[in-house]
Design a protein around this motif. Structure first.
Motif, PDB file in Angstrom:
ATOM      1  N   TYR A  90       0.833  -1.202   0.000  1.00 22.42           N
ATOM      2  CA  TYR A  90       0.000   0.000   0.000  1.00 22.42           C
ATOM      3  C   TYR A  90       0.864   1.246   0.000  1.00 22.42           C
ATOM      4  CZ  TYR A  90      -4.497  -2.206   0.446  1.00 22.42           C
ATOM      5  OH  TYR A  90      -5.634  -2.912   0.172  1.00 22.42           O
ATOM      6  N   HIS A  91       0.512   2.200  -0.866  1.00 20.91           N
ATOM      7  CA  HIS A  91       1.191   3.490  -0.932  1.00 20.91           C
ATOM      8  C   HIS A  91       0.318   4.585  -0.318  1.00 20.91           C
ATOM      9  CE1 HIS A  91       3.917   1.341  -3.538  1.00 20.91           C
ATOM     10  NE2 HIS A  91       2.901   1.029  -4.305  1.00 20.91           N
ATOM     11  N   GLU A 103      -5.069  -1.998 -12.971  1.00 19.11           N
ATOM     12  CA  GLU A 103      -4.297  -2.239 -14.191  1.00 19.11           C
ATOM     13  C   GLU A 103      -3.394  -3.437 -13.941  1.00 19.11           C
ATOM     14  OE1 GLU A 103      -2.280   1.393 -15.239  1.00 19.11           O
ATOM     15  OE2 GLU A 103      -4.171   2.425 -15.672  1.00 19.11           O
ATOM     16  N   THR A 124      -0.812  -6.215 -10.235  1.00 18.86           N
ATOM     17  CA  THR A 124      -1.849  -5.212 -10.464  1.00 18.86           C
ATOM     18  C   THR A 124      -1.497  -3.923  -9.737  1.00 18.86           C
ATOM     19  OG1 THR A 124      -3.543  -6.932 -10.619  1.00 18.86           O
ATOM     20  CG2 THR A 124      -4.313  -4.697 -10.156  1.00 18.86           C
ATOM     21  N   ALA A 125      -1.605  -2.813 -10.440  1.00 21.21           N
ATOM     22  CA  ALA A 125      -1.503  -1.492  -9.829  1.00 21.21           C
ATOM     23  C   ALA A 125      -2.928  -0.980  -9.628  1.00 21.21           C
ATOM     24  CB  ALA A 125      -0.717  -0.537 -10.719  1.00 21.21           C
ATOM     25  N   LEU A 127      -5.130   2.345  -8.885  1.00 25.93           N
ATOM     26  CA  LEU A 127      -4.995   3.795  -9.010  1.00 25.93           C
ATOM     27  C   LEU A 127      -6.295   4.503  -8.671  1.00 25.93           C
ATOM     28  CD1 LEU A 127      -3.393   3.426 -12.507  1.00 25.93           C
ATOM     29  CD2 LEU A 127      -2.121   4.007 -10.462  1.00 25.93           C
ATOM     30  N   ARG A 128      -6.158   5.727  -8.188  1.00 28.03           N
ATOM     31  CA  ARG A 128      -7.291   6.625  -7.976  1.00 28.03           C
ATOM     32  C   ARG A 128      -6.934   7.884  -8.743  1.00 28.03           C
ATOM     33  NH1 ARG A 128      -7.616   7.331  -2.150  1.00 28.03           N
ATOM     34  NH2 ARG A 128      -5.707   8.500  -2.395  1.00 28.03           N
ATOM     35  N   GLY A 130      -4.824   9.641 -11.140  1.00 25.66           N
ATOM     36  CA  GLY A 130      -3.453   9.288 -11.498  1.00 25.66           C
ATOM     37  C   GLY A 130      -2.618   8.855 -10.313  1.00 25.66           C
ATOM     38  N   GLU A 131      -3.239   8.785  -9.130  1.00 24.05           N
ATOM     39  CA  GLU A 131      -2.502   8.472  -7.906  1.00 24.05           C
ATOM     40  C   GLU A 131      -2.399   6.959  -7.697  1.00 24.05           C
ATOM     41  OE1 GLU A 131      -2.602   9.939  -3.257  1.00 24.05           O
ATOM     42  OE2 GLU A 131      -4.464   9.924  -4.407  1.00 24.05           O
ATOM     43  N   HIS A 132      -1.186   6.489  -7.488  1.00 23.95           N
ATOM     44  CA  HIS A 132      -0.905   5.069  -7.287  1.00 23.95           C
ATOM     45  C   HIS A 132      -1.185   4.720  -5.818  1.00 23.95           C
ATOM     46  CE1 HIS A 132       2.254   1.685  -8.120  1.00 23.95           C
ATOM     47  NE2 HIS A 132       1.120   1.213  -7.670  1.00 23.95           N
ATOM     48  N   LEU A 133      -2.206   3.885  -5.591  1.00 26.03           N
ATOM     49  CA  LEU A 133      -2.621   3.547  -4.237  1.00 26.03           C
ATOM     50  C   LEU A 133      -1.985   2.272  -3.693  1.00 26.03           C
ATOM     51  CD1 LEU A 133      -6.446   4.230  -4.575  1.00 26.03           C
ATOM     52  CD2 LEU A 133      -4.678   5.775  -3.709  1.00 26.03           C
ATOM     53  N   ASP A 135      -0.157  -1.906  -4.836  1.00 28.14           N
ATOM     54  CA  ASP A 135       0.274  -2.938  -5.768  1.00 28.14           C
ATOM     55  C   ASP A 135      -0.172  -4.287  -5.209  1.00 28.14           C
ATOM     56  OD1 ASP A 135       1.846  -1.421  -7.725  1.00 28.14           O
ATOM     57  OD2 ASP A 135       3.140  -0.986  -6.010  1.00 28.14           O
TER      58      ASP A 135
END
Length: 148
Positions: A90-91, A103, A124-125, A127-128, A130-133, A135
């Motif tokens: 989690y980012h 994705e 899988t990435a 996203l919200r 363009g923000e990477h939430l 992996d």
């Protein structure tokens, strides 16, 4: 045997929004009783705009949204495929009501046990905008001779 051309295959993106009621129901179903997952006021008091998805919920959402399409495309019987591994990085926190985009790519296909077991790695990435939430990484295993 899974054809090597599946390595690097990008799956069609999945876009979905998860309602608060669904997040709360999932949290209760898995015994997650932290207030940020089940009480919007507690989540807001902790600095979140909405209830927070429990970490494993993203896996279930993607599985439900994608269904068995990739497995069928690979010539596999979904009833013969085992889920071997799952990991999450989690980012950022993920909240109810946000539009999420999944994705995914088939990152690897490999064999073990003298070729008896074949493994599929999907990454899988999430996203919200363009923000990477987050992996997600899952590994599926198929015993040789199980292809359709």
């Amino acid at each position: 045997m899974i054809a090597p051309e599946f390595v690097g295959k990008r799956l069609d993106p999945v876009v979905l929004e998860v309602p608060r009621e669904r997040v709360v129901a999932f949290a209760r179903a898995i015994g997650e009783d932290a207030a940020v997952h089940v009480d919007v006021d507690a989540a807001r008091a902790a600095g979140h705009p909405e209830v927070v998805l429990p970490p494993t919920m993203l896996f279930g959402l993607e599985l439900e949204a994608r269904g068995e399409g990739l497995l069928l495309e690979m010539g596999l019987d979904p009833l013969r495929v085992l889920h071997a591994e799952q990991s999450f990085t989690y980012h950022r926190s993920v909240h109810a009501g946000e539009e999420l985009r999944f994705e995914s790519v088939v990152a690897d296909v490999y064999r073990r046990m003298g070729g008896r077991l074949e493994f599929i790695v999907q990454e899988t990435a999430v996203l919200r905008g363009g923000e990477h939430l987050a992996d997600l990484r899952q590994v599926l295993v198929i015993e040789e001779g199980e292809a359709a």
